[in-house]
Enzyme design. Structure first.
Site, PDB file in Angstrom:
ATOM      1  N   GLU A 101       0.802  -1.223   0.000  1.00 19.56           N
ATOM      2  CA  GLU A 101       0.000   0.000   0.000  1.00 19.56           C
ATOM      3  C   GLU A 101       0.838   1.279   0.000  1.00 19.56           C
ATOM      4  O   GLU A 101       1.654   1.483   0.890  1.00 19.56           O
ATOM      5  CB  GLU A 101      -0.888  -0.002   1.255  1.00 19.56           C
ATOM      6  CG  GLU A 101      -1.771   1.214   1.406  1.00 19.56           C
ATOM      7  CD  GLU A 101      -2.602   1.177   2.679  1.00 19.56           C
ATOM      8  OE1 GLU A 101      -3.584   1.926   2.742  1.00 19.56           O
ATOM      9  OE2 GLU A 101      -2.259   0.419   3.605  1.00 19.56           O
ATOM     10  N   GLU A 119     -12.318   2.699   5.221  1.00 22.72           N
ATOM     11  CA  GLU A 119     -11.202   3.009   6.111  1.00 22.72           C
ATOM     12  C   GLU A 119     -11.109   4.524   6.273  1.00 22.72           C
ATOM     13  O   GLU A 119     -10.201   5.165   5.761  1.00 22.72           O
ATOM     14  CB  GLU A 119      -9.889   2.432   5.582  1.00 22.72           C
ATOM     15  CG  GLU A 119      -8.786   2.440   6.642  1.00 22.72           C
ATOM     16  CD  GLU A 119      -7.423   2.069   6.099  1.00 22.72           C
ATOM     17  OE1 GLU A 119      -6.820   1.112   6.617  1.00 22.72           O
ATOM     18  OE2 GLU A 119      -6.951   2.739   5.152  1.00 22.72           O
TER      19      GLU A 119
END
Length: 267
Positions: free
Chosen positions: A148, A247
């Site tokens: 990520e 998120e």
């Protein structure tokens, strides 16, 4: 739309073991977590309690992070952290064990910050080795490793999709491990100045996972300026078939109220 709730950033008013049930009560069937323990290798009873909380809630654990160090203190992963190789590799065994028990298939390996005095090339070489090891380990349970790009930490070297994809390519070429994939967090990519629409157009079918939050602020969809609904639709049209990870930081009492206002996701 199929969502999974990141219960490490949402529902934080509750103890961790109560959050899976809260996710279910909010109407969701899937949950994801950052590493939910203080140590890379927690006591077995802690692991058992976490597994039981997921099972008892009747939700699927769709994603789990590897241990990332002291996140509140600024750490962002051990993958490239020279000197903590044994700790990361011991954590891989715990992660695989949890994934096997709960049927989890996606595991986020935060890359780690640049270390003062360490050779960046040596850190990247270690990261490639660790990602290959993690990929081979989770492949045994049909899993993937997610890599990520992250915003908010100058020392974190993966800021764009291209940064992460270059490391993913090295893992495949140098080690023959092909289940390390891009975690496309649209918030992080946008805040870092990446061309999110172009990343989607070029790589949507390769995404291992998508996470969303609006910007500025990292709040719920509709609280900022990102065209999240359009980006999700484009990614799905481009071949992404996975769930969408929520998120974001709640800005109101009901962090899921925006779901009753679909237009807010396509501002």
């Amino acid at each position: 739309m199929s969502y999974t709730v990141n219960a490490s950033i949402l529902l934080t008013e509750l103890p961790i073991l109560e959050r899976p049930a809260a996710v279910k009560a909010a109407g969701f069937d899937a949950v994801e977590f950052w590493w939910p323990f203080a140590e890379a290798t927690p006591a077995q009873d802690e692991v058992d309690a976490f597994v039981a909380a997921i099972r008892d809630a009747g939700v699927q654990l769709t994603g789990l992070n590897f241990f990332a160090g002291d996140m509140p203190g600024g750490d962002r992963g051990l993958v490239s952290w020279i000197g903590r190789e044994d700790e990361f590799r011991a954590n891989v065994d715990v992660v695989v064990s949890i994934g096997e028990r709960l049927g989890t298939k996606a595991f986020n390996a935060l890359y780690g910050n640049r270390i003062e005095g360490a050779d960046p090339q040596a850190q990247d070489d270690l990261a490639v080795q660790n990602l290959a090891l993690a990929g081979a380990a989770v492949a045994k349970i049909g899993g993937i490793v997610l890599l990520e790009p992250v915003s908010g930490m100058d020392a974190y070297p993966l800021k764009t999709a291209a940064d992460a994809l270059a490391i993913i390519d090295r893992v495949k070429v140098e080690h023959g491990v092909d289940n390390v994939t891009l975690l496309a967090d649209f918030y992080h990519l946008a805040v870092n100045g990446d061309d999110v629409a172009a990343v989607i157009a070029e790589h949507a079918a390769e995404f291992g996972h998508i996470q969303i939050a609006d910007a500025p602020g990292r709040g719920e969809p509709g609280t900022g300026e990102l065209p999240l609904g359009q980006w999700i639709a484009d990614a799905q049209a481009g071949g992404y078939e996975g769930v969408i990870g929520l998120e974001y930081k709640a800005t109101q009492a009901d962090p899921f109220a925006w779901l009753n206002q679909p237009a807010n996701t396509s501002n």
